[in-house]
Each structure stands twice: as C-alpha cells, then as structure tokens.
Scaffold this active site. Structure first.
Site, short mmCIF file in Angstrom:
data_model
loop_
_atom_site.label_atom_id
_atom_site.label_comp_id
_atom_site.label_asym_id
_atom_site.label_seq_id
_atom_site.Cartn_x
_atom_site.Cartn_y
_atom_site.Cartn_z
N PRO A 1 0.93 -1.23 -0.04
CA PRO A 1 0.04 -0.15 0.05
C PRO A 1 0.82 1.45 0.00
CG PRO A 1 -0.81 -1.49 1.63
CD PRO A 1 0.68 -2.15 1.07
N PRO A 2 0.09 2.60 -0.40
CA PRO A 2 1.20 3.82 -0.26
C PRO A 2 1.38 4.10 1.06
CG PRO A 2 -1.14 4.00 -1.61
CD PRO A 2 -1.27 2.57 -1.03
N GLY A 3 2.72 4.61 0.97
CA GLY A 3 3.19 5.11 2.29
C GLY A 3 3.97 3.99 3.58
N THR A 4 4.13 2.84 2.72
CA THR A 4 4.60 1.61 3.92
C THR A 4 6.01 1.69 3.82
OG1 THR A 4 4.08 0.26 1.88
CG2 THR A 4 2.58 0.20 3.58
N THR B 1 9.86 3.14 -1.25
CA THR B 1 10.73 4.10 -1.66
C THR B 1 12.06 4.45 -0.84
OG1 THR B 1 9.05 5.03 -3.25
CG2 THR B 1 11.38 6.22 -3.15
N GLU C 1 -24.17 9.62 18.21
CA GLU C 1 -23.02 9.15 18.43
C GLU C 1 -22.97 8.40 19.79
OE1 GLU C 1 -20.67 9.37 16.52
OE2 GLU C 1 -21.50 10.71 15.10
N HIS D 1 -23.96 4.84 19.13
CA HIS D 1 -22.61 3.89 18.37
C HIS D 1 -22.00 3.43 19.60
CE1 HIS D 1 -22.61 4.66 14.38
NE2 HIS D 1 -22.90 5.88 14.30
#
Length: 514
Positions: A101-104, A107, A324, A327
C-alpha cells in the site's frame, strides 16, 4: 530618423540573435539549451548514486519491515559478494518487486539500498520513460541498461513501475498505448533477453501489482516479490522511535500508547502524525511535544479540522449527540465490537460528529466479529429511531460501511449459509466482468436478499439493545451535550466495566502464566 530605423530593425536583430544562439547550442550538443534537449531526448533520465554521492539513508533509518529489509539486504550482498552465492552453481536474481500500500516505505527501502550498497545505483520513476515522441521510451530503456552495464555490478531502481508495466493488449481501441507497449517490450528484452548482463539487478516498486503485465512478473525478470505491508503495533513503535528523534518530546511520553492509538497507519501516516503534533505544540507555545498533542494530531488526520464555528441548531445538536451516544452504547455492550476511545459532537471535516475506536488487529475475522461490528455501526441510526421515532441522513457513512461488509461476507468470504461456500472474488484481477456478473439473475436476487436480511437483523439487534438501556443512553447523550467530548472513563462511569474486558485480561494472564 535613425531612431525610427533602429526601432524597426530591433525585432529582426533579436530573432536572428536567438536563432544563432540555438544553432550554436545544437552544434555543440549542450545539455542545458533547447538544442541539447533535442539531441538528448532519447537519453535516460536516471539519477546516479555512487560512492561519490552522499546518501545518508541507511537500513537503520528503516523501522519495521523486517522481512522486506532482509530480502533487500541480501540483494545488496549479492552484488558485493557474488562468488559466495555462485560457488554452488546458483544464479543471482535479476529483479525484485516491492509491492504494498502507499506510504509503507517502498521508496525508503530503495533509498536505504542506495545508502548501503557500494555499487552504482540508478534511480528513476516509471513516468520518466514516457514521452510524446514515438520511440523515446524504448530508447531511454536501452540507454539506462547500457549505462548500468558499463558500471556493473549495479542496481536500477524504478519507482511506480505500473506507469509503463501495465498489461498489454487492454483498452487498445486506438494507437495511444503503442508507445507505452514499445517501452515495456524493450524493458522485458533488457531484463531477460539475448545478451543480458547478470550483474545488473532491477528493483521496482508499485502499489498496483494487479495491473502489471504477466511477462514482467515471471521468474527470470522479477524473481522475487517482496510484500511491504502496513506495520503492526510493534513495528509502529519502532517507526515512532525513528520519527521522534528530531522532536523535543515530553519525558513521560509512552511509545507503546502511541503505537496502540494508530492502528492501520502506514509509516508515512506516522511521520505526518509526529509532524502535526510538533506544529500543534508550537501553536500552543509549549516547550515540548506532549501526549495530548499527539492525540490531537491523530484526530486532525483521521477526522479533519475542527469547525467550532459551524452553525448547528439545538435540535440538530441533540440528534447528533444521541446518534454518537448510540454508537458508543452498542459498541460497549457487544463483545467483539472495537473498544471506544473518544466521542465528540464537535464538527470535523465533513462529519458533524465522530466516535474513535481502537480496533483489535486480527489476522482472521469470524462471522460473529463482523456482525458485532455491523451492529455497532448501525447503533447511531438505531438511537435516532429509539429516541425520536424517526431517522435522518446522518447515517450515510455507517450504511456504506455495513453494506460493503455484508456484501463481502456473502459474495467474497463465503460466510452466508444460503449462498454457501462460494466466492465471486478474482484475486488475479484478470476477469473484468464489466456489466455482466459471474452468477445468474436468480443468484443475484438471492445475494441482495441475504445482504438486506443481514443488515436489518443487526439494525433490529441494535434497537433492542438501546431499548433495554434507554436510560443510560439518555444519560450519556446529556453528558455529551454538556461536554461535547467524552472518553472511555465517562462510559465506564455510566455503564460500569465491560465483562468482556475482564474475560480478555484473564485469558492474557493465563497465556502469560503458561
């Protein structure tokens, strides 16, 4: 007279001067001018990192990702000590594909390889091959591998390889994809064709492995696929350790607490949390970054910016508070629902209110766990029905979530008795059904009925729970209206301890003892 003549001739003199300048640049092949760019358009745009380049990133800066790090470190070792691996007749892998996934940190891993490897490292993006001129992409691939072979042993890193590596032959109604396909064909040839050099290893990164061409994914080209997953709680703690180094943090800050508060966050998300926390602390003129700053940063990233000046009528505010509180009440009463962290009726981003939960990180999920989560998600709408005998549009995101979950249970995971142990999920991504479906119309009707039945059962279950605890629901909503933000302690005071929490503590003690 002479002045008028000069003014008339001046534009022509400027044009001739520019033309002479361009022609001289073209004849000298200079890279900086337009002529140089024309002659160099087929040259590779890869950036070279070698011993002369100061790359400070190392494997120490890559927190977590233990499996991926080991694989990548071994690739570096292949190039440093090839004899160690070839002595027994083995061959050095030609490529490794980082998928996740992106950001893992794909790069980042590549940057660490550039910092650690004592070999030339060529780095570029998949889009660097793409150009409007025909044949340029293939030419750049040839030039890249030519440079890499001249400096072998070497590493080539291609980021976002899906820009050129998409499966061929799809959506080819026009000739628009021909240039990309030519570039891909050249890449396939260079990676495993006649005359390829074994001393060049290609590392590529993508978050869209499902769209890549099968010829690119086969052994002999990308021999290894390294999955870079989202970090677990232990890895998130290590990532926090890395990103907190440059910050002035409070001495009492607990890393374990921060790791537990950020389930599902990638390494890039955690870096963003640390940066946001520092900005919030600076905005409040603090001397160090404290625990509350990090909690505010997580709220800011997950929920969006607070909008305290948003005009909400008292009646709307009451409806939001009960929604809320519904929930929170239902999730407190169910064993497998995620435990509550915080509830707020202060508008954030697109939402008018929000509840934060701390989901358990499970590797496999059972039907009763999914049903409890669906019931808790429908607790808001159920509270509106119980208290006001009418419902509103406020449950849109809840309905979207439970519908997706119910559809997944029925059509993907085979968790429905009537449909049976079937799945209509295709992990390869090769079957593009379009408007057609992989099942009959009769089955489609049955699927729709089972999804609707499952959701309605959980909605009724939430209503029954709230009817039973209506007085506590009202008390909780009143506290929420008064304070606008409530935490787990407020629920504990109203409802008492959850029996499930005690059960989990006993189980953990038994595991620790054994």
């Amino acid at each position: 007279m002479w002045g008028e003549l000069l003014l008339t001739l001046l534009p022509f003199v400027v044009i001739i001067g520019i033309w002479i300048f361009i022609m001289r640049r073209m004849s000298s092949g200079g890279g900086g001018g337009p002529g140089g760019q024309i002659f160099n358009i087929g040259k590779s745009k890869a950036k070279l990192f070698d011993q002369k380049t100061d790359v400070k990133t190392s494997f120490k800066d890559v927190a977590g990702l233990e499996g991926a790090k080991e694989e990548v470190q071994e690739i570096v070792d292949f190039l440093k000590n090839p004899d160690k691996y070839t002595a027994l007749g083995g061959k050095i892998p030609k490529g490794a594909l980082l998928v996740g996934p992106p950001g893992t940190g794909k790069t980042l891993l590549a940057r660490a390889v550039a910092g650690e490897a004592q070999v030339p490292f060529f780095s570029l993006s998949g889009s660097d091959f793409v150009e409007m001129f025909v044949g340029v992409g293939a030419s750049r691939v040839r030039d890249l591998f030519k440079q890499a072979k001249e400096k072998s042993p070497s590493i080539i890193f291609i980021d976002e390889i899906d820009a050129i590596g998409r499966a061929r032959g799809k959506n080819n109604m026009s000739g628009s994809n021909d240039e990309r396909e030519n570039t891909l064909n050249q890449l396939l040839t260079e990676m495993d064709g006649f005359g390829t050099n074994a001393n060049v290893i290609v590392i590529a990164a993508t978050n869209r492995a499902d769209v890549l061409d099968k010829a690119l994914m086969r052994a002999g080209r990308f021999d290894r696929q390294i999955y870079v997953d989202l970090p677990d709680v232990r890895e998130r703690k290590e990532i926090f350790d890395v990103h907190l180094r440059p910050l002035k943090i409070d001495e009492n800050l607990d890393m374990d607490f921060l790791a537990k508060q950020t389930p599902g966050f990638s390494g890039a998300d955690i870096a963003n949390v640390c940066n946001e926390a520092a900005l919030i602390a600076a905005r409040n003129e603090k001397k160090s970054v404290e625990k509350q700053d990090f909690l505010d940063a997580v709220d800011r990233i997950v929920g969006g910016l607070e909008k305290k000046n948003k005009i909400i009528t008292p009646k709307e505010k009451e409806a939001i508070a009960y929604h809320e509180a519904g929930h929170a009440t239902v999730s407190w009463m169910l064993e497998h629902a995620a435990p509550l962290v915080k509830v707020t009726i202060v508008p954030r981003g697109q939402s008018l209110g929000a509840a934060w939960y701390l989901p358990e990180e499970r590797l496999i999920v059972k039907p009763n766990q999914m049903l409890d989560e669906m019931c808790a998600a429908l607790g808001g709408r159920a509270a509106e029905k119980v208290m006001f005998d009418e419902i509103s549009t406020g449950a849109l995101s809840d309905l979207e979530k439970v519908t997706k979950q119910a559809r997944a249970m029925v059509t993907i995971y085979g968790l429905n008795d009537k449909i049976g142990n079937l799945t209509y999920y295709d992990s390869s991504g090769q079957n593009d059904y379009g408007f057609s479906k992989p099942y009959s119309e009769k089955t489609a009707e049955m699927i729709d009925q089972e999804i609707s039945k499952m959701i309605e059962n959980q909605y009724q279950r939430a209503i029954d729970l709230l009817e039973k605890h209506k007085d506590k629901l009202t008390e909780l909503a009143n506290v929420l209206l008064e304070k606008e933000v409530i935490f787990k302690d407020n629920l504990q005071k109203i409802f008492g301890d959850r029996p499930f929490d005690k059960k989990e503590e006993i189980e953990q003690e038994n595991i620790a003892t054994s």
